[in-house]
Scaffold this motif. Structure first.
Motif, short mmCIF file in Angstrom:
data_model
loop_
_atom_site.label_atom_id
_atom_site.label_comp_id
_atom_site.label_asym_id
_atom_site.label_seq_id
_atom_site.Cartn_x
_atom_site.Cartn_y
_atom_site.Cartn_z
N ALA A 14 0.69 -0.51 -0.05
CA ALA A 14 -0.09 -0.34 0.00
C ALA A 14 0.95 1.46 0.08
O ALA A 14 0.84 2.39 -0.69
CB ALA A 14 -0.68 -0.24 1.33
N LEU A 17 2.59 1.80 -3.98
CA LEU A 17 1.46 1.77 -4.40
C LEU A 17 1.38 3.98 -3.75
O LEU A 17 1.23 4.63 -4.80
CB LEU A 17 0.47 1.65 -4.37
CG LEU A 17 0.42 -0.08 -4.69
CD1 LEU A 17 -1.27 -0.62 -4.61
CD2 LEU A 17 1.25 -0.28 -5.98
N GLY A 18 1.67 4.01 -3.21
CA GLY A 18 1.75 5.76 -2.70
C GLY A 18 2.71 6.20 -3.03
O GLY A 18 2.55 7.35 -4.38
N GLY A 142 7.46 2.03 -6.32
CA GLY A 142 6.80 2.65 -6.66
C GLY A 142 6.97 3.68 -7.61
O GLY A 142 6.10 3.90 -9.19
N SER A 177 -5.37 4.15 -4.56
CA SER A 177 -4.11 4.25 -3.72
C SER A 177 -4.91 4.35 -2.28
O SER A 177 -4.21 4.24 -1.08
CB SER A 177 -3.07 5.38 -3.81
OG SER A 177 -2.12 4.75 -3.82
#
Length: 420
Positions: A14, A17-18, A142, A177
């Protein structure tokens, strides 16, 4: 410093993905300079200033916001930052003119500057000490995905449906996100407070300052070329939007592979050796671009080599800074992000001046000069050198910063003579 007893499942993903959303938000204009130029009635150089001015905002905002928000619970802070990025991109899609777009971008990035350093600091709270290096490196996937998938998609969408649609797509990604972060990141995470004593301790450490200089030089060299890579490929080789998008994709895919390799080897080879390896790859790629300018095949091959080092070098800088002084990590990681954006501002400004003067071949050689200086400093900061260790802070601060790893049985790297 309070830590979560265990990370939520997929919490590192998580956070990663940010970084994808952050990377797309920062890099988006580079993938659609011609469309922004045509749609807003401005020159390509003026469109490139969206990156330059944005980088200036980011480099000022990163340490400032780290100081102002250091006592805010991490999930609330990171979720708020992602919400601003999502809304900022959606608002950019509706901007009526260049001035409005620039103002929206600067406001969005002033808050968005928080995400990358605070995500790295949060990762250190939710994983065991022995996995910190690889987890921080994983977070930078990311940024690799932003180049591997985000920029090619931005180029594809903008060339067919316009720059507004591209911004809208990034905004939608930000909403997804944000939802994942709220679902997966544990609540109750608190970082070490950042105060004036923290900044003073950082400023007294020659080791940390040299590591920060490496980041700035690496990024300056890359953004001399990267900011104008699409127009450069068009002018030097006649490449169209699809070919340019393919080169962006190659760059990002190789960046993704580079971070994967760095993530796998850093805990055994050590951050210094890993950093040295990927800085050499970065230099080889930039040199190939400079020498092969005019040939699409040679320039694309050089971009592939360059891509292997672009995200992995910065992730290693984060790891080395955390290892050099763990109690100062909240400040040094934020400063590293800040000087990264200083490098973006310097590189894009230099590249813009050369591009505006049609000195297209010179961009590559200037970029090589920056990376050569970075490599020299990487060697200077090798473990076992004569650089003094970072200054010590209070025992209570050190104990607080290391409470998450007390059970690991490993001696903290802070205060030792090793940089890696």
């Amino acid at each position: 410093m309070k830590s979560a007893p265990a990370a939520g499942r997929f919490a590192p993903t998580a956070l990663m993905l940010g970084n994808l959303v952050t990377g797309c938000s920062v890099l988006a204009p580079a993938g659609m300079l011609p469309e922004l130029s045509a749609g807003l009635g401005i020159s390509i150089h003026a469109a490139g200033l969206l990156i330059t001015f944005g980088a200036v905002t980011l480099c000022v905002g990163s340490p400032l916001t780290a100081w102002l928000t250091s006592r805010i619970e991490r999930r609330i802070l990171l979720a708020t930052t992602l919400a601003v990025l999502a809304l900022g991109n959606l608002a950019s899609a509706l901007a009526p003119d260049y001035t409005s777009l620039l103002i929206i971008r600067l406001a969005m990035l002033a808050v968005g500057s928080l995400y990358t350093p605070q995500a790295a600091g949060t990762a250190a709270l939710i994983v065991p000490a022995e996995r910190r290096g690889s987890t921080i490196a994983y977070l930078f996937l990311g940024w690799s995905l932003a180049a591997a998938v985000g920029l090619p998609l931005i180029t594809f969408i903008a060339s067919r449906y316009g720059w507004r649609a591209a911004y809208g797509g990034v905004g939608a990604l930000g909403c997804v996100s944000l939802l994942l972060l709220l679902l997966r990141l544990p609540a109750g995470l608190q970082g070490a407070p950042v105060d004036l004593k923290t900044w003073a301790a950082v400023g007294r450490s020659r080791t940390i300052l040299l590591l920060l200089a490496i980041t700035m030089l690496q990024m300056s060299g890359q953004f001399v070329v990267f900011t104008y890579m699409g127009p450069l490929l068009n002018k030097l080789t006649g490449a169209g939007p699809d070919a340019i998008g393919s080169v962006f994709a190659l760059y990002g895919v190789c960046g993704f592979l580079g971070v994967v390799v760095a993530t796998r080897i850093v805990d055994t080879a050590g951050p210094y050796r890993t950093s040295l390896l990927f800085t050499c790859l970065l230099l080889a790629g930039m040199s190939g671009w400079a020498l092969g300018a005019g040939s699409l095949v040679m320039m694309a091959g050089a971009v592939a080599i360059w891509g292997l080092g672009f995200a992995s070098t910065n992730s290693m800088q984060q790891v080395r800074l955390v290892a050099a002084a763990p109690p100062l990590a909240s400040a040094t990681v934020a400063l590293n992000t800040s000087v990264l954006y200083i490098g973006q501002a310097v590189g894009s400004a230099v590249g813009g001046l050369l591009f505006a003067r049609e000195l297209l071949h010179a961009l590559g050689f200037v970029a090589v000069g920056f990376v050569v200086l970075a490599l020299i400093l990487v060697v200077v900061t090798r473990p076992g050198g004569r650089l003094p260790p970072p200054p010590e802070r209070s025992r209570s601060c050190a104990q607080g910063a290391w409470q998450t790893s007390r059970g690991s049985g490993r001696r903290p790297a802070w205060g030792s003579k090793r940089v890696d």
